[in-house]
Design an enzyme around this catalytic site. Structure first.
Site, PDB file in Angstrom:
ATOM      1  N   TYR A  35     -10.176 -10.193  -7.116  1.00 30.78           N
ATOM      2  CA  TYR A  35      -9.230 -10.413  -8.211  1.00 30.78           C
ATOM      3  C   TYR A  35      -9.579 -11.640  -9.042  1.00 30.78           C
ATOM      4  O   TYR A  35      -9.135 -11.766 -10.176  1.00 30.78           O
ATOM      5  CB  TYR A  35      -7.806 -10.506  -7.660  1.00 30.78           C
ATOM      6  CG  TYR A  35      -7.390  -9.218  -7.011  1.00 30.78           C
ATOM      7  CD1 TYR A  35      -7.153  -8.074  -7.776  1.00 30.78           C
ATOM      8  CD2 TYR A  35      -7.311  -9.111  -5.627  1.00 30.78           C
ATOM      9  CE1 TYR A  35      -6.818  -6.877  -7.168  1.00 30.78           C
ATOM     10  CE2 TYR A  35      -6.975  -7.905  -5.024  1.00 30.78           C
ATOM     11  CZ  TYR A  35      -6.731  -6.804  -5.806  1.00 30.78           C
ATOM     12  OH  TYR A  35      -6.408  -5.614  -5.209  1.00 30.78           O
ATOM     13  N   ARG A  73      -0.936  -1.747  -7.142  1.00 32.17           N
ATOM     14  CA  ARG A  73      -1.247  -2.832  -6.200  1.00 32.17           C
ATOM     15  C   ARG A  73      -2.250  -3.798  -6.833  1.00 32.17           C
ATOM     16  O   ARG A  73      -2.097  -5.020  -6.739  1.00 32.17           O
ATOM     17  CB  ARG A  73      -1.807  -2.225  -4.907  1.00 32.17           C
ATOM     18  CG  ARG A  73      -2.220  -3.240  -3.841  1.00 32.17           C
ATOM     19  CD  ARG A  73      -2.510  -2.480  -2.547  1.00 32.17           C
ATOM     20  NE  ARG A  73      -3.296  -3.228  -1.588  1.00 32.17           N
ATOM     21  CZ  ARG A  73      -2.780  -4.070  -0.684  1.00 32.17           C
ATOM     22  NH1 ARG A  73      -1.487  -4.292  -0.658  1.00 32.17           N
ATOM     23  NH2 ARG A  73      -3.564  -4.695   0.188  1.00 32.17           N
ATOM     24  N   ARG A  90       0.833  -1.197   0.000  1.00 33.07           N
ATOM     25  CA  ARG A  90       0.000   0.000   0.000  1.00 33.07           C
ATOM     26  C   ARG A  90       0.873   1.254   0.000  1.00 33.07           C
ATOM     27  O   ARG A  90       2.049   1.210   0.370  1.00 33.07           O
ATOM     28  CB  ARG A  90      -0.910   0.028   1.227  1.00 33.07           C
ATOM     29  CG  ARG A  90      -1.857  -1.163   1.345  1.00 33.07           C
ATOM     30  CD  ARG A  90      -2.654  -1.060   2.644  1.00 33.07           C
ATOM     31  NE  ARG A  90      -3.621  -2.133   2.775  1.00 33.07           N
ATOM     32  CZ  ARG A  90      -3.374  -3.284   3.405  1.00 33.07           C
ATOM     33  NH1 ARG A  90      -2.176  -3.506   3.940  1.00 33.07           N
ATOM     34  NH2 ARG A  90      -4.315  -4.214   3.494  1.00 33.07           N
ATOM     35  N   LYS A  98      -2.204  -2.671   7.884  1.00 37.99           N
ATOM     36  CA  LYS A  98      -3.395  -2.246   8.624  1.00 37.99           C
ATOM     37  C   LYS A  98      -3.598  -3.137   9.838  1.00 37.99           C
ATOM     38  O   LYS A  98      -3.374  -4.337   9.789  1.00 37.99           O
ATOM     39  CB  LYS A  98      -4.617  -2.304   7.719  1.00 37.99           C
ATOM     40  CG  LYS A  98      -4.653  -1.223   6.643  1.00 37.99           C
ATOM     41  CD  LYS A  98      -5.966  -1.279   5.874  1.00 37.99           C
ATOM     42  CE  LYS A  98      -6.056  -0.140   4.859  1.00 37.99           C
ATOM     43  NZ  LYS A  98      -7.330  -0.164   4.114  1.00 37.99           N
ATOM     44  N   HIS A 112      -4.261  -8.604   3.444  1.00 30.22           N
ATOM     45  CA  HIS A 112      -5.699  -8.506   3.671  1.00 30.22           C
ATOM     46  C   HIS A 112      -6.078  -9.272   4.932  1.00 30.22           C
ATOM     47  O   HIS A 112      -5.646 -10.409   5.136  1.00 30.22           O
ATOM     48  CB  HIS A 112      -6.479  -9.091   2.488  1.00 30.22           C
ATOM     49  CG  HIS A 112      -6.519  -8.186   1.304  1.00 30.22           C
ATOM     50  ND1 HIS A 112      -6.787  -8.632   0.027  1.00 30.22           N
ATOM     51  CD2 HIS A 112      -6.336  -6.843   1.191  1.00 30.22           C
ATOM     52  CE1 HIS A 112      -6.763  -7.615  -0.816  1.00 30.22           C
ATOM     53  NE2 HIS A 112      -6.487  -6.527  -0.130  1.00 30.22           N
ATOM     54  N   HIS A 139      -2.460   2.725  -6.026  1.00 31.68           N
ATOM     55  CA  HIS A 139      -3.340   1.571  -5.805  1.00 31.68           C
ATOM     56  C   HIS A 139      -3.562   0.775  -7.088  1.00 31.68           C
ATOM     57  O   HIS A 139      -3.802  -0.436  -7.030  1.00 31.68           O
ATOM     58  CB  HIS A 139      -4.681   2.033  -5.227  1.00 31.68           C
ATOM     59  CG  HIS A 139      -5.188   1.110  -4.157  1.00 31.68           C
ATOM     60  ND1 HIS A 139      -4.533   0.912  -2.962  1.00 31.68           N
ATOM     61  CD2 HIS A 139      -6.282   0.305  -4.122  1.00 31.68           C
ATOM     62  CE1 HIS A 139      -5.201   0.032  -2.235  1.00 31.68           C
ATOM     63  NE2 HIS A 139      -6.261  -0.359  -2.914  1.00 31.68           N
TER      64      HIS A 139
END
Length: 304
Positions: A282, A250, A152, A176, A273, A247
């Site tokens: 995806y 990514r 990210r 995150k 994730h 992004h």
């Protein structure tokens, strides 16, 4: 902003460890609800908010031209606020639970096709080899790095040179929710990293002991704004159309892994994730690509 809202924002920042950008977004969204209600400091009584009030707010937001996806994001932020109030015993229920989200069209992540990206990587590598100044070398490496690792934007900015394993063979990333993961560094990227580090030393860029990997010409950690400028400028110069953001690189990383046969859970781990649901989008990109190949190659592909 009311005391209750400030307490919630402090909670998600200090306890839940939300990113500064997420906290800022929640502050804006909750503030817009309070503005709609005409709330002044000390006058907000959350127990009086009803589902009908929320639906009126949705209508007002829609009439102002906001997209359904933006409105749904605001509803989610405010619903989380009321879940917090419910846990704290301040309200008896969450009125947002009675309100349905707006329908939004399913949008697939934008990405750069594999053949085009392969050509771009070649051009960026050549750009690094031919660069006579630190800035040109850094800008090319930023784009290569985002595509080769899939990290990210915030993670890229936070990288320190000490986050790598020996010889730049792996990168330790804190994403995150403070989730840690290891991302392997492919040989081509390793080679470019050595060249970049040599340029930092050659041009005496890092004079202050700054540990950041990506630096400004003054030796400070690079900013979000600067990375956006770099990516947009590099992709534009290389002829990329459509979205040109960190992004997108990514998404391109993940889509190319999926098309290459990588396992979905492996991609989840590489992307950091927290849920497999976030990674499954995806698979739709892969299906869309298969449909294009079928339509172009199969003798009955263009028939309805």
């Amino acid at each position: 902003m009311t005391d209750l809202a400030e307490a919630y924002l402090a909670y998600i920042e200090r306890v839940r460890r939300y990113s500064p950008n997420t906290v800022k977004s929640y502050r804006r969204d909750i503030g817009m609800l309070l503005d709609f209600l005409g709330t002044e400091e000390g006058t907000f009584d959350p127990s009086l908010l009803t589902a009908d009030d929320i639906r009126e707010w949705i209508v007002a937001l829609s009439e102002s031209g906001l997209k359904p996806s933006s409105i749904n994001r605001m509803l989610s932020a405010c619903s989380s606020f009321f879940k917090y109030l419910l846990r704290e015993g301040i309200v008896a229920g969450n009125p947002f639970a009675k309100v349905s989200s707006l329908k939004t069209p399913a949008l697939l992540p934008s990405f750069i096709p594999e053949g085009r990206m392969a050509a771009l990587v070649g051009e960026l590598s050549a750009e690094m080899e031919e660069a006579t100044d630190f800035r040109s070398m850094r800008d090319a490496l930023v784009v290569l790095f985002l595509y080769a690792t899939g990290i990210r934007l915030a993670e890229l900015i936070a990288i320190d040179r000490t986050d790598f394993g020996p010889e730049f063979r792996e990168l330790h990333v804190t994403g995150k929710g403070d989730r840690e993961r290891m991302v392997p560094v492919v040989p081509e990227l390793r080679r470019r990293l050595f060249e970049y580090m040599a340029a930092i030393k050659r041009d005496d860029i890092c004079k202050s002991g700054e540990k950041a990997l990506f630096l400004t010409e003054q030796g400070r950690r690079i900013s979000r704004t600067e990375v956006y400028r770099i990516v947009r400028g590099e992709l534009t110069a290389l002829g990329v159309q459509g979205k040109r953001s960190p992004h997108v690189l990514r998404h391109t990383f993940a889509t190319h892994l999926m098309n290459g046969g990588a396992d979905l859970r492996e991609i989840q781990e590489l992307l950091g994730h927290g849920s497999l649901n976030a990674t499954q989008v995806y698979t739709h990109n892969s299906i869309a690509q298969l449909k294009e190949v079928y339509a172009g190659a199969h003798p009955r592909g263009n028939r309805k």
